[in-house]
Design an enzyme around this catalytic site. Structure first.
Site, PDB file in Angstrom:
ATOM      1  N   ASP A  79      62.791 -39.281  53.674  1.00  0.00           N
ATOM      2  CA  ASP A  79      62.947 -40.443  52.799  1.00  0.00           C
ATOM      3  C   ASP A  79      64.001 -40.235  51.710  1.00  0.00           C
ATOM      4  OD1 ASP A  79      61.570 -38.531  51.421  1.00  0.00           O
ATOM      5  OD2 ASP A  79      60.021 -39.859  50.655  1.00  0.00           O
ATOM      6  N   LEU A 130      48.502 -30.161  58.961  1.00  0.00           N
ATOM      7  CA  LEU A 130      49.060 -29.404  60.091  1.00  0.00           C
ATOM      8  C   LEU A 130      50.462 -29.912  60.421  1.00  0.00           C
ATOM      9  CD1 LEU A 130      49.055 -30.818  63.198  1.00  0.00           C
ATOM     10  CD2 LEU A 130      46.614 -30.642  62.854  1.00  0.00           C
ATOM     11  N   GLY A 187      56.708 -30.362  48.285  1.00  0.00           N
ATOM     12  CA  GLY A 187      56.009 -30.114  49.556  1.00  0.00           C
ATOM     13  C   GLY A 187      56.865 -29.271  50.491  1.00  0.00           C
ATOM     14  N   THR A 212      62.056 -32.104  53.400  1.00  0.00           N
ATOM     15  CA  THR A 212      60.762 -32.802  53.344  1.00  0.00           C
ATOM     16  C   THR A 212      60.506 -33.415  54.712  1.00  0.00           C
ATOM     17  OG1 THR A 212      59.618 -34.795  52.564  1.00  0.00           O
ATOM     18  CG2 THR A 212      61.979 -34.765  52.236  1.00  0.00           C
ATOM     19  N   LYS A 232      44.387 -53.421  78.773  1.00  0.00           N
ATOM     20  CA  LYS A 232      44.497 -52.040  78.273  1.00  0.00           C
ATOM     21  C   LYS A 232      43.102 -51.567  77.924  1.00  0.00           C
ATOM     22  CE  LYS A 232      49.161 -51.776  76.525  1.00  0.00           C
ATOM     23  NZ  LYS A 232      50.035 -50.996  75.673  1.00  0.00           N
ATOM     24  N   CYS A 268      55.747 -28.787  39.391  1.00  0.00           N
ATOM     25  CA  CYS A 268      55.759 -28.196  38.040  1.00  0.00           C
ATOM     26  C   CYS A 268      55.898 -29.252  36.940  1.00  0.00           C
ATOM     27  CB  CYS A 268      56.893 -27.172  37.968  1.00  0.00           C
ATOM     28  SG  CYS A 268      57.064 -26.389  36.365  1.00  0.00           S
ATOM     29  N   ASP A 294      59.098 -36.092  55.205  1.00  0.00           N
ATOM     30  CA  ASP A 294      59.042 -37.553  55.076  1.00  0.00           C
ATOM     31  C   ASP A 294      60.326 -38.289  55.448  1.00  0.00           C
ATOM     32  OD1 ASP A 294      56.423 -37.441  54.296  1.00  0.00           O
ATOM     33  OD2 ASP A 294      56.848 -37.520  52.159  1.00  0.00           O
ATOM     34  N   ASP A 312      62.606 -35.554  46.699  1.00  0.00           N
ATOM     35  CA  ASP A 312      63.027 -36.417  45.598  1.00  0.00           C
ATOM     36  C   ASP A 312      62.791 -35.797  44.197  1.00  0.00           C
ATOM     37  OD1 ASP A 312      63.873 -39.124  44.839  1.00  0.00           O
ATOM     38  OD2 ASP A 312      61.859 -39.222  43.972  1.00  0.00           O
ATOM     39  N   ARG A 350      53.158 -40.817  52.390  1.00  0.00           N
ATOM     40  CA  ARG A 350      52.526 -41.551  51.305  1.00  0.00           C
ATOM     41  C   ARG A 350      53.338 -42.804  50.995  1.00  0.00           C
ATOM     42  NH1 ARG A 350      50.738 -37.448  47.140  1.00  0.00           N
ATOM     43  NH2 ARG A 350      52.951 -37.028  47.176  1.00  0.00           N
ATOM     44  N   ARG A 400      67.730 -18.554  54.417  1.00  0.00           N
ATOM     45  CA  ARG A 400      68.486 -17.513  55.136  1.00  0.00           C
ATOM     46  C   ARG A 400      69.980 -17.833  55.142  1.00  0.00           C
ATOM     47  NH1 ARG A 400      70.005 -17.551  60.545  1.00  0.00           N
ATOM     48  NH2 ARG A 400      70.128 -15.554  61.638  1.00  0.00           N
ATOM     49  N   GLU A 428      50.145 -48.213  70.612  1.00  0.00           N
ATOM     50  CA  GLU A 428      49.943 -49.651  70.807  1.00  0.00           C
ATOM     51  C   GLU A 428      50.262 -50.430  69.535  1.00  0.00           C
ATOM     52  OE1 GLU A 428      48.255 -47.459  72.654  1.00  0.00           O
ATOM     53  OE2 GLU A 428      49.021 -48.393  74.476  1.00  0.00           O
TER      54      GLU A 428
HETATM   55  O1  F6P Z   1      55.647 -33.452  52.331  1.00  0.00           O
HETATM   56  C1  F6P Z   1      55.513 -34.820  52.053  1.00  0.00           C
HETATM   57  C2  F6P Z   1      54.085 -35.181  52.036  1.00  0.00           C
HETATM   58  O2  F6P Z   1      53.604 -34.645  53.209  1.00  0.00           O
HETATM   59  C3  F6P Z   1      53.638 -36.622  51.943  1.00  0.00           C
HETATM   60  O3  F6P Z   1      53.767 -37.373  53.102  1.00  0.00           O
HETATM   61  C4  F6P Z   1      52.231 -36.449  51.494  1.00  0.00           C
HETATM   62  O4  F6P Z   1      51.697 -37.582  50.929  1.00  0.00           O
HETATM   63  C5  F6P Z   1      52.341 -35.338  50.499  1.00  0.00           C
HETATM   64  O5  F6P Z   1      53.445 -34.553  50.947  1.00  0.00           O
HETATM   65  C6  F6P Z   1      51.144 -34.503  50.307  1.00  0.00           C
HETATM   66  O6  F6P Z   1      51.507 -33.304  49.700  1.00  0.00           O
HETATM   67  P1  F6P Z   1      50.521 -32.336  48.918  1.00  0.00           P
HETATM   68  O7  F6P Z   1      49.273 -32.315  49.688  1.00  0.00           O
HETATM   69  O8  F6P Z   1      51.233 -31.033  48.906  1.00  0.00           O
HETATM   70  O9  F6P Z   1      50.384 -32.930  47.565  1.00  0.00           O
END
Ligand code: F6P
Length: 327
Positions: free
Chosen positions: A133, A257, A14, A129, A217, A76, A131, A106, A175, A24, A191
């Site tokens: 993570d 986005l 991703g 990434t 609220k 890939c 994420d 990862d 995810r 760069r 909240e």
């Molecule tokens: O870049 C990480 C991530 O955004 C995850 O949070 C998400 O589940 C996943 O990639 C979706 O990636 P794609 O739509 O490219 O498979």
């Protein structure tokens, strides 16, 4: 130790804001050190298909501010096979590439570790990434930018939510990782926050929303991470609506986005420091490692260690803070 004359650089998995700034930095540091650089398009796929481009300082002009990746990205499956990796090795050998810099998450790290071990090709990884993570870095490239994007969206949603006294369920990416949800949830004053790592069920959320109502609220924002165990924002919203018929419920899925846009100042500088470090470490003989940020320092961690620590821990204190702030 084999001498390095040409580095291959690629992005994989991703995309994330800051990848271009990292490319760069790799190119410019390598050229400064007297090396040649080949850009590999579409990650491991491009390696298998010999989709290469020679790069120089000018190839990376005016990209530091751009989201996405000029080298493109792909996932890939072929690289998981021995034949695929052999084809990739034959191609990089023909191209004269002596070492690799891999930018990604990862899956990218796993592929790099395997490839480097099988064919004795030196490799350094850069964590890219949204994420956040990956073990070995407090921040991955793109995470800060994605958080800013999400917070901007939450602020806008809050305007309309409070005007109409509505309850909004905002789904953010992640995810397997709740980092964006937790961080942007705290920063956006949510909240409630639902995370993939915590299977709290709907009951806990319903109780929180009842309490929020008791505290007068009128509008509320619930952040739902994509990988939340309740099945995403639409399912959660449906369950809440069944319980509180009088709630005016809306759902907003932020989606991809969050992956785009100009990298933040933080991501640009981090990417530049990481790209520089990756090349310098290769030249020092470091191999099969990832660069990362620990505190204020750029460090390296062996890939074996990074990959065996898959259980990425959420910030427990931030979780507690979120639960105090939302009262
Ligand atoms: O870049 C990480 C991530 O955004 C995850 O949070 C998400 O589940 C996943 O990639 C979706 O990636 P794609 O739509 O490219 O498979």
């Amino acid at each position: 130790m084999k001498s390095i004359r040409k580095i291959g650089v690629f992005t994989s998995g991703g995309d994330a804001p800051g990848m271009n700034a990292a490319i760069r930095a790799v190119v410019r540091t390598a050229v400064y050190e007297g090396l040649q650089v080949t850009g590999i398009y579409r990650g491991y796929q491009g390696m298998i298909e010999a989709d290469f481009v020679e790069m120089n300082r000018r190839s990376v002009s005016s990209i530091i501010q751009k989201g996405g990746t000029i080298l493109k990205s792909a996932r890939c499956p072929e690289f998981r096979t021995k034949e695929g990796r052999q084809q990739a090795y034959d191609n990089i050998l023909r191209q004269g590439i002596d070492a690799l810099v891999a930018i990604g998450g990862d899956g990218t790290f796993t592929g790099a570790d395997l490839f480097s071990t099988e064919f004795d090709v030196p490799v350094m990884c850069i964590p890219g990434t949204i994420d956040n993570d990956l073990y070995g870095s407090d921040y991955t490239l793109g995470y800060d930018t994605a958080n800013n994007t999400v917070i901007e969206a939450i602020d806008k949603i809050r305007d309309t939510a409070s005007s109409h006294s509505r309850v909004f369920f905002v789904e953010v990416m992640g995810r397997d990782s709740g980092c964006i949800a937790l961080n942007a949830g705290v920063g956006g004053g949510a909240e409630s926050i639902l995370l993939p790592e915590i299977d709290s069920g709907i009951e806990g959320l319903i109780e929180e929303l009842s309490l929020a109502r008791e505290r007068q609220k009128s509008s509320m924002i619930v952040i739902v991470a994509e990988g939340d165990k309740n099945g995403g924002a639409y399912n959660v919203a449906k369950a809440v609506k069944e319980k509180f018929e009088y709630f005016d419920v809306k759902v907003s899925i932020l989606g991809h986005l969050q992956r785009g846009g100009a990298p933040s100042s933080f991501d640009r500088v981090l990417a530049t420091r990481m790209g520089y470090k990756a090349v310098k470490e290769l030249l020092k003989g470091n191999n099969r490692s990832t660069v990362g940020l620990r505190g204020t320092e750029i460090i390296t961690t062996p890939l074996e260690e990074a990959l065996s620590n898959k259980e990425f821990k959420l910030d427990e204190e931030l979780l507690e803070i979120a639960n105090i702030m939302n009262k």
